[in-house]
Design a protein around this motif. Sequence first.
Motif, short mmCIF file in Angstrom:
data_model
loop_
_atom_site.label_atom_id
_atom_site.label_comp_id
_atom_site.label_asym_id
_atom_site.label_seq_id
_atom_site.Cartn_x
_atom_site.Cartn_y
_atom_site.Cartn_z
N PHE A 128 4.78 -0.92 8.34
CA PHE A 128 5.01 0.35 7.67
C PHE A 128 6.49 0.63 7.48
CE2 PHE A 128 0.97 2.57 7.40
CZ PHE A 128 0.17 1.82 8.25
N TYR A 145 0.84 -1.20 0.00
CA TYR A 145 0.00 0.00 0.00
C TYR A 145 0.88 1.26 0.00
CZ TYR A 145 -3.24 -3.46 2.02
OH TYR A 145 -4.00 -4.58 2.26
N PHE A 193 3.86 7.09 3.10
CA PHE A 193 4.15 5.84 3.79
C PHE A 193 3.81 4.66 2.89
CE2 PHE A 193 5.31 6.82 8.09
CZ PHE A 193 4.81 8.09 8.29
N LEU A 249 -5.26 6.50 1.62
CA LEU A 249 -4.73 5.50 0.70
C LEU A 249 -4.65 6.05 -0.72
CD1 LEU A 249 -3.80 2.54 0.39
CD2 LEU A 249 -6.19 1.96 -0.08
N GLN A 298 0.24 11.15 4.30
CA GLN A 298 -0.18 11.71 5.58
C GLN A 298 -0.07 13.22 5.55
OE1 GLN A 298 2.12 10.57 9.04
NE2 GLN A 298 0.52 11.25 10.44
N MET A 344 -5.54 15.14 8.66
CA MET A 344 -6.27 14.28 7.74
C MET A 344 -5.92 12.81 7.89
SD MET A 344 -6.38 16.64 4.34
CE MET A 344 -7.94 15.94 3.82
N GLY A 345 -5.08 12.47 8.81
CA GLY A 345 -4.72 11.07 8.99
C GLY A 345 -3.96 10.54 7.79
N LEU A 346 -4.03 9.25 7.58
CA LEU A 346 -3.40 8.62 6.44
C LEU A 346 -4.47 8.27 5.41
CD1 LEU A 346 -1.39 7.99 8.92
CD2 LEU A 346 -0.46 6.26 7.37
N TYR A 353 -2.87 0.71 -4.10
CA TYR A 353 -2.48 -0.50 -3.41
C TYR A 353 -2.33 -1.64 -4.41
CZ TYR A 353 -7.46 -1.69 -3.69
OH TYR A 353 -8.72 -1.95 -4.14
N TYR A 374 0.32 5.22 1.21
CA TYR A 374 -0.51 6.22 1.88
C TYR A 374 0.21 7.57 1.86
CZ TYR A 374 -3.39 2.56 4.12
OH TYR A 374 -4.25 1.52 4.36
#
Lengths: 116, 112
Positions: free
Chosen positions: B103, B33, B90, B45, B37, B41-43, B48, B35
């Motif tokens: 990760f 995957y 990430f 996607l 960040q 807003m967090g992570l 993938y 991602y």
Amino acid sequence: AQTVTQSQPEMSVQEAETVTLSCTYDTSESDYYLFWYKQPPSRQMILVIRQEAYKQQNATENRFSVNFQKAAKSFSLKISDSQLGDAAMYFCAYRSAKGATNKLIFGTGTLLAVQP
Amino acid sequence: NAGVTQTPKFRVLKTGQSMTLLCAQDMNHEYMYWYRQDPGMGLRLIHYSVGEGTTAKGEVPDGYNVSRLKKQNFLLGLESAAPSQTSVYFCASRAGGSGELFFGEGSRLTVL
């Protein structure tokens, strides 16, 4: 689509005290996994704890435990005896147990400060 | 004990330049995957892969391309970088079933 909500952008706790971080999620599925990840200033993502939805018993890992309320779609993290090293960003995450993708969906995070 | 390795760790680009982020895992994982960040807003996607030779779009795929020619590698490309792509990226991988997600250390990209 599944969503994960963390309503506390920041939290603070005194060293040795207990703090609870909140997480709610939305899904129509019955079989899934829930996770809490810790991200310290080093940026590394560290798995703290995981919960399988089919298990009624709340997961525990040393000082970390969860309160999993499936009907309420709530998954809070409790940190007992907080330590300075617990200071970090904490992310709640959801992953379906079915399908070929099994993508991990994250909340927006809670920044935890630990006061000495 | 490498796990998931991302290169480069830091990069500064000018608008319109292209670059490729490399993710390599040595755990024989099927799933990989990418991602991004961003603050508040967090992570999210980007893309993938569920196996060698396969890729699929995630939540925010626009402006990115990916390839998984070898099982251990997952490349993320920016063909024409934009300031909106300034972020920390990430890579992650996992085995099938209920496998834990591993990760990389993240790659900070700045687009001027």
